[in-house]
Motif scaffolding. Structure first.
Motif, PDB file in Angstrom:
ATOM      1  N   LEU A 145      37.057   2.340 144.963  1.00 47.83           N
ATOM      2  CA  LEU A 145      36.219   2.811 143.852  1.00 47.83           C
ATOM      3  C   LEU A 145      36.113   4.334 143.801  1.00 47.83           C
ATOM      4  CD1 LEU A 145      33.318   0.186 144.069  1.00 47.83           C
ATOM      5  CD2 LEU A 145      35.320   0.163 142.573  1.00 47.83           C
ATOM      6  N   ASN A 146      36.948   5.020 144.579  1.00 48.14           N
ATOM      7  CA  ASN A 146      37.028   6.489 144.573  1.00 48.14           C
ATOM      8  C   ASN A 146      35.733   7.154 145.052  1.00 48.14           C
ATOM      9  OD1 ASN A 146      39.668   6.295 143.408  1.00 48.14           O
ATOM     10  ND2 ASN A 146      38.705   5.997 141.405  1.00 48.14           N
ATOM     11  N   LYS A 147      35.069   6.510 145.973  1.00 48.08           N
ATOM     12  CA  LYS A 147      33.863   7.089 146.558  1.00 48.08           C
ATOM     13  C   LYS A 147      34.262   8.039 147.682  1.00 48.08           C
ATOM     14  CE  LYS A 147      31.065   4.249 144.251  1.00 48.08           C
ATOM     15  NZ  LYS A 147      30.081   4.682 143.250  1.00 48.08           N
ATOM     16  N   GLY A 148      34.232   9.318 147.420  1.00 47.90           N
ATOM     17  CA  GLY A 148      34.578  10.299 148.445  1.00 47.90           C
ATOM     18  C   GLY A 148      36.055  10.640 148.497  1.00 47.90           C
ATOM     19  N   PHE A 149      36.918   9.634 148.391  1.00 46.12           N
ATOM     20  CA  PHE A 149      38.363   9.844 148.503  1.00 46.12           C
ATOM     21  C   PHE A 149      39.099   8.913 147.543  1.00 46.12           C
ATOM     22  CE2 PHE A 149      36.435  10.918 152.539  1.00 46.12           C
ATOM     23  CZ  PHE A 149      37.028  12.118 152.880  1.00 46.12           C
ATOM     24  N   THR A 150      40.288   9.346 147.127  1.00 47.88           N
ATOM     25  CA  THR A 150      41.142   8.550 146.253  1.00 47.88           C
ATOM     26  C   THR A 150      42.530   8.472 146.867  1.00 47.88           C
ATOM     27  OG1 THR A 150      39.949   9.222 144.254  1.00 47.88           O
ATOM     28  CG2 THR A 150      42.202   8.430 143.960  1.00 47.88           C
ATOM     29  N   VAL A 151      43.106   7.278 146.869  1.00 48.91           N
ATOM     30  CA  VAL A 151      44.476   7.106 147.362  1.00 48.91           C
ATOM     31  C   VAL A 151      45.459   7.601 146.305  1.00 48.91           C
ATOM     32  CG1 VAL A 151      46.225   5.448 148.096  1.00 48.91           C
ATOM     33  CG2 VAL A 151      43.841   5.135 148.803  1.00 48.91           C
ATOM     34  N   LEU A 152      46.333   8.523 146.702  1.00 51.25           N
ATOM     35  CA  LEU A 152      47.368   9.011 145.793  1.00 51.25           C
ATOM     36  C   LEU A 152      48.681   8.262 145.982  1.00 51.25           C
ATOM     37  CD1 LEU A 152      46.818  12.881 145.927  1.00 51.25           C
ATOM     38  CD2 LEU A 152      45.868  11.229 144.313  1.00 51.25           C
ATOM     39  N   SER A 153      49.035   7.990 147.220  1.00 48.72           N
ATOM     40  CA  SER A 153      50.272   7.261 147.495  1.00 48.72           C
ATOM     41  C   SER A 153      50.254   6.801 148.942  1.00 48.72           C
ATOM     42  CB  SER A 153      51.504   8.140 147.243  1.00 48.72           C
ATOM     43  OG  SER A 153      51.520   9.238 148.132  1.00 48.72           O
ATOM     44  N   ALA A 154      51.115   5.839 149.242  1.00 45.65           N
ATOM     45  CA  ALA A 154      51.257   5.352 150.616  1.00 45.65           C
ATOM     46  C   ALA A 154      52.628   4.720 150.755  1.00 45.65           C
ATOM     47  CB  ALA A 154      50.169   4.331 150.945  1.00 45.65           C
TER      48      ALA A 154
END
Length: 338
Positions: free
Chosen positions: A272-281
């Motif tokens: 839910l983009n709380k604090g951090f967001t995943v860009l790629s993995a």
């Protein structure tokens, strides 16, 4: 300007101290012949090779955080961080000595100019399967902006003895992990970001991962999670490596088939983009890490191979290959700080 963190996980394949290093007798017996020929020269080569890969990550600047496993002791972590000095970073490490029979531990390397890691917020748990086995290691990373990211590193029991015969031990680890996630939400709230990484010795679709660690590729299921009577959401994890598996990628080659045993997952707060967001993995499948047999370039050990006419270990790919690195490929994730 966006702050993006490059976070890696890597099984370092039996990064052991030298043959005559001080260690308990029971551990020496367990490691056995593998230690033969492990001298300072072999160790330096192994660590130099591993450091060269870590230093190449993140466009040649090295990872901001790296979780690692199969490290025998703290001295080796110190040597590894020294080899990373050319990156210009000041790496520190978090380590806990486990009671694993081979003495292979989990640890974190991190750039201490980017993160503060309070010592009183480091936790471990000793898993038992008739005898002590590998631990889970949890550390909390505080960014310069004051955000908190909890990372839990895992090295679950192996498939020795058979995949299904050993599965209950990995289910134990999965249940413990899920309990920790619930406890974190109870103490910190549902919005605490948590990242989970490790060598799980199971694939994303195996029962230990899906049914007990509650890991899924279904973002909608995570977003629509229900609260229980304590107001805590079901501690689902989003597995960031499902797409890599769908593309036929893996981190370990066994009997000619790739297995995705090393994975990275995030909790609902990060989804839910709380604090951090995943860009790629993804899997860090740099060509230099893969042999012409399309397998990870394992380093092996002198004790695994035969000797030539001069009494020196033969250099054989898959047994002892001084130009190699590990029998696992790393996995990486980019996290943007919000």
């Amino acid at each position: 300007m966006e702050t993006v963190y490059y976070i890696a996980w890597w099984n370092l394949e039996n990064l052991l101290d030298v043959e005559d290093a001080p260690r308990p007798e029971w551990r020496t017996r367990k490691i056995g012949r593998y230690l033969q020929g492990w001298n300072e020269q072999v160790l330096d080569r192994k660590i130099s090779n591993l450091a060269s890969v870590l230093a190449e990550m993140n466009n040649g600047t090295g990872p901001d955080i790296a979780g690692v496993c199969e490290v025998e002791n703290e001295r080796l972590l110190s040597l590894l961080t020294e080899k990373l000095a050319p990156t210009g970073r000041t790496y520190a490490y978090v380590h806990h000595a486990s009671f694993d029979k081979r003495g292979i531990d989990i640890a974190f390397l991190y750039d201490k100019d980017l993160f503060n890691v309070p010592q009183d917020l480091i936790f471990t748990v000793r898993l038992h399967k008739r005898s002590a086995t590998r631990d889970l290691l949890q550390a909390e990373f505080h960014t310069r902006r004051g955000n908190s990211l909890i990372i839990i590193a895992n090295h679950w029991p192996s498939r020795t003895g058979g995949q299904y015969e050993s599965e209950p031990f990995r289910i134990m680890a999965a249940e413990t992990l899920s309990y920790w996630l619930y406890q974190i939400a109870e103490k910190r709230g549902n919005d605490q970001p948590v990242l989970v990484m490790g060598d799980f010795n199971d694939e994303p679709f195996n029962r230990s991962i899906t049914d007990y660690a509650l890991s899924t590729a279904n973002i909608r299921q995570i977003r629509n999670a229900k609260k229980d009577h304590n107001g805590i959401f079901t501690p689902y994890l989003l597995n960031l490596l499902w797409n890599e598996m769908a593309d036929g990628k893996g981190t370990l080659l066994y009997q000619g088939k790739w297995s995705l045993l090393d994975q990275i997952m995030v909790n609902r707060a990060i989804v839910l983009n709380k604090g951090f967001t995943v860009l790629s993995a993804g899997v860090y499948d740099h060509p230099d890490l893969i042999s012409n047999r399309h397998a990870p370039m394992a380093f092996g050990a002198p004790g695994k191979t035969t000797k030539d006419k001069n009494g020196n270990p033969k250099e054989i790919l898959g047994r002892y290959w001084p130009k190699g690195y590990s029998d696992h490929l790393p996995v990486v994730v980019l996290l943007k700080e919000n």
